[in-house]
Design a protein around this motif. Structure first.
Motif, PDB file in Angstrom:
ATOM      1  N   THR A  22      -9.724   1.548   2.636  1.00  0.00           N
ATOM      2  CA  THR A  22      -8.402   1.076   3.072  1.00  0.00           C
ATOM      3  C   THR A  22      -8.449   0.591   4.514  1.00  0.00           C
ATOM      4  O   THR A  22      -7.887  -0.456   4.861  1.00  0.00           O
ATOM      5  N   ASP A  37       2.178   1.764  -3.474  1.00  0.00           N
ATOM      6  CA  ASP A  37       1.145   2.053  -4.464  1.00  0.00           C
ATOM      7  C   ASP A  37       0.447   3.388  -4.220  1.00  0.00           C
ATOM      8  O   ASP A  37       0.191   4.139  -5.163  1.00  0.00           O
ATOM      9  N   ALA A  38       0.128   3.695  -2.944  1.00  0.00           N
ATOM     10  CA  ALA A  38      -0.698   4.872  -2.668  1.00  0.00           C
ATOM     11  C   ALA A  38      -0.068   5.840  -1.673  1.00  0.00           C
ATOM     12  O   ALA A  38      -0.660   6.871  -1.367  1.00  0.00           O
ATOM     13  N   ARG A  52       0.834  -1.202   0.000  1.00  0.00           N
ATOM     14  CA  ARG A  52       0.000   0.000   0.000  1.00  0.00           C
ATOM     15  C   ARG A  52       0.866   1.248   0.000  1.00  0.00           C
ATOM     16  O   ARG A  52       0.532   2.263  -0.625  1.00  0.00           O
ATOM     17  N   HIS A 106      -1.933   6.222   3.371  1.00  0.00           N
ATOM     18  CA  HIS A 106      -2.882   5.142   3.115  1.00  0.00           C
ATOM     19  C   HIS A 106      -2.423   3.854   3.808  1.00  0.00           C
ATOM     20  O   HIS A 106      -3.239   3.093   4.328  1.00  0.00           O
ATOM     21  N   SER A 151      -4.417   0.558  -7.482  1.00  0.00           N
ATOM     22  CA  SER A 151      -5.665   0.788  -6.749  1.00  0.00           C
ATOM     23  C   SER A 151      -5.595   2.111  -5.992  1.00  0.00           C
ATOM     24  O   SER A 151      -4.609   2.411  -5.341  1.00  0.00           O
ATOM     25  N   LYS A 152      -6.657   2.893  -6.095  1.00  0.00           N
ATOM     26  CA  LYS A 152      -6.707   4.190  -5.418  1.00  0.00           C
ATOM     27  C   LYS A 152      -7.902   4.248  -4.460  1.00  0.00           C
ATOM     28  O   LYS A 152      -8.631   5.228  -4.413  1.00  0.00           O
TER      29      LYS A 152
END
Length: 207
Positions: free
Chosen positions: A115, A33-34, A30, A38, A108-109
Motif C-alpha cells: 500500500t 475497501d480496506a 482505499r 491502509h 484488494s487486501k
C-alpha cells in the motif's frame, strides 16, 4: 526567507493538498475497501513522493536561478496549461460521470508495504506535483533565499499540512461510505475541483 514567504507557500500547499485529484480519490477508495489505516499508509506514500518532487524542483530551480526570469515565464505557461487541462477533465467528469480506473481492484487486501509503495508511485507517475512545485515555489518563495534551514522548514510545513488534509478525506470517507459514493457528491466534487484548478491557473498567469 521571510515568514510571509513561508505563509504564502503554506497557503498554496493547502490548495494542493485539499483539491481532489487522483491521489485523494485513491485514498478514499482505499478507505472504503480496506479501512482508514491502509488509506493513511497510502497517504504517507503520496507524501513521500511529493517531498521527492519538491526536493527535485528546489534543486533544479536553484541551478537556473540566474535565468529564472525566462524560466519562470515558461513554467507559468506550462503550469497554467496543465492546470487548465486538469480543470477540463474535472468538468468533463462532472458532465459525463466517468470515473478513473481505480488504483486498487475492488476487494484488494494488499499489505502495508504494498500500500505504501503504491502511494509513492502515485505522485511519481503523475505530473501534477512537479508542475505545482515548479510553478508555485518561484511564485511565492525567492529561490536564492532557500537555504538548508528554510528547505527543512518547508518540508516540515508539507508534513504538518498533509496529515490533517488527508485525515479530512479518510475520516470523512470512513464515516460516510455510502454518501461519498453518491453521484451527486462526486459531481459536486468534480465541479469544485475544476473551479479551483481554473482559479489557480489564472492566478499563475497574472502574477
Amino acid at each position: 526567507m521571510s515568514l510571509e514567504n513561508l505563509l504564502m507557500f503554506a497557503g498554496a500547499l493547502v490548495v494542493l493538498f485539499l483539491t481532489p485529484g487522483p491521489g485523494i480519490a485513491a485514498m478514499i477508495a482505499r478507505t472504503l475497501d480496506a479501512g482508514p489505516w491502509h488509506a493513511a499508509m497510502y497517504g504517507l506514500g503520496i507524501l513521500t513522493g511529493d517531498i521527492f518532487w519538491f526536493t527535485l524542483a528546489v534543486t533544479g530551480l536553484a541551478a537556473v536561478a540566474d535565468q529564472l526570469g525566462a524560466f519562470w515565464l515558461v513554467a507559468k505557461l506550462i503550469g497554467a496549461g496543465y492546470l487548465g487541462y486538469m480543470a477540463f477533465k474535472a468538468f468533463w467528469s462532472a458532465y459525463t460521470g466517468a470515473r478513473p480506473k481505480p488504483v486498487f481492484p475492488s476487494g484488494s487486501k494488499r499489505g502495508w508495504a504494498a500500500t505504501y509503495v503504491a502511494g509513492v508511485a502515485m505522485p511519481l507517475s503523475n505530473p501534477k506535483p512537479i508542475v505545482f512545485y515548479l510553478t508555485l515555489v518561484p511564485a511565492f518563495v525567492p529561490i536564492e533565499a532557500i537555504t538548508a534551514w528554510s528547505y527543512a522548514a518547508m518540508v516540515a510545513i508539507m508534513i504538518v499540512l498533509a496529515i490533517p488534509a488527508a485525515a479530512v478525506y479518510i475520516i470523512g470517507a470512513h464515516k460516510a461510505r455510502d454518501w461519498m459514493q453518491t453521484p451527486a457528491v462526486r459531481k459536486g466534487t468534480d465541479i469544485v475541483t475544476g473551479l479551483v484548478m481554473t482559479a489557480i491557473a489564472v492566478i499563475l498567469l497574472l502574477r
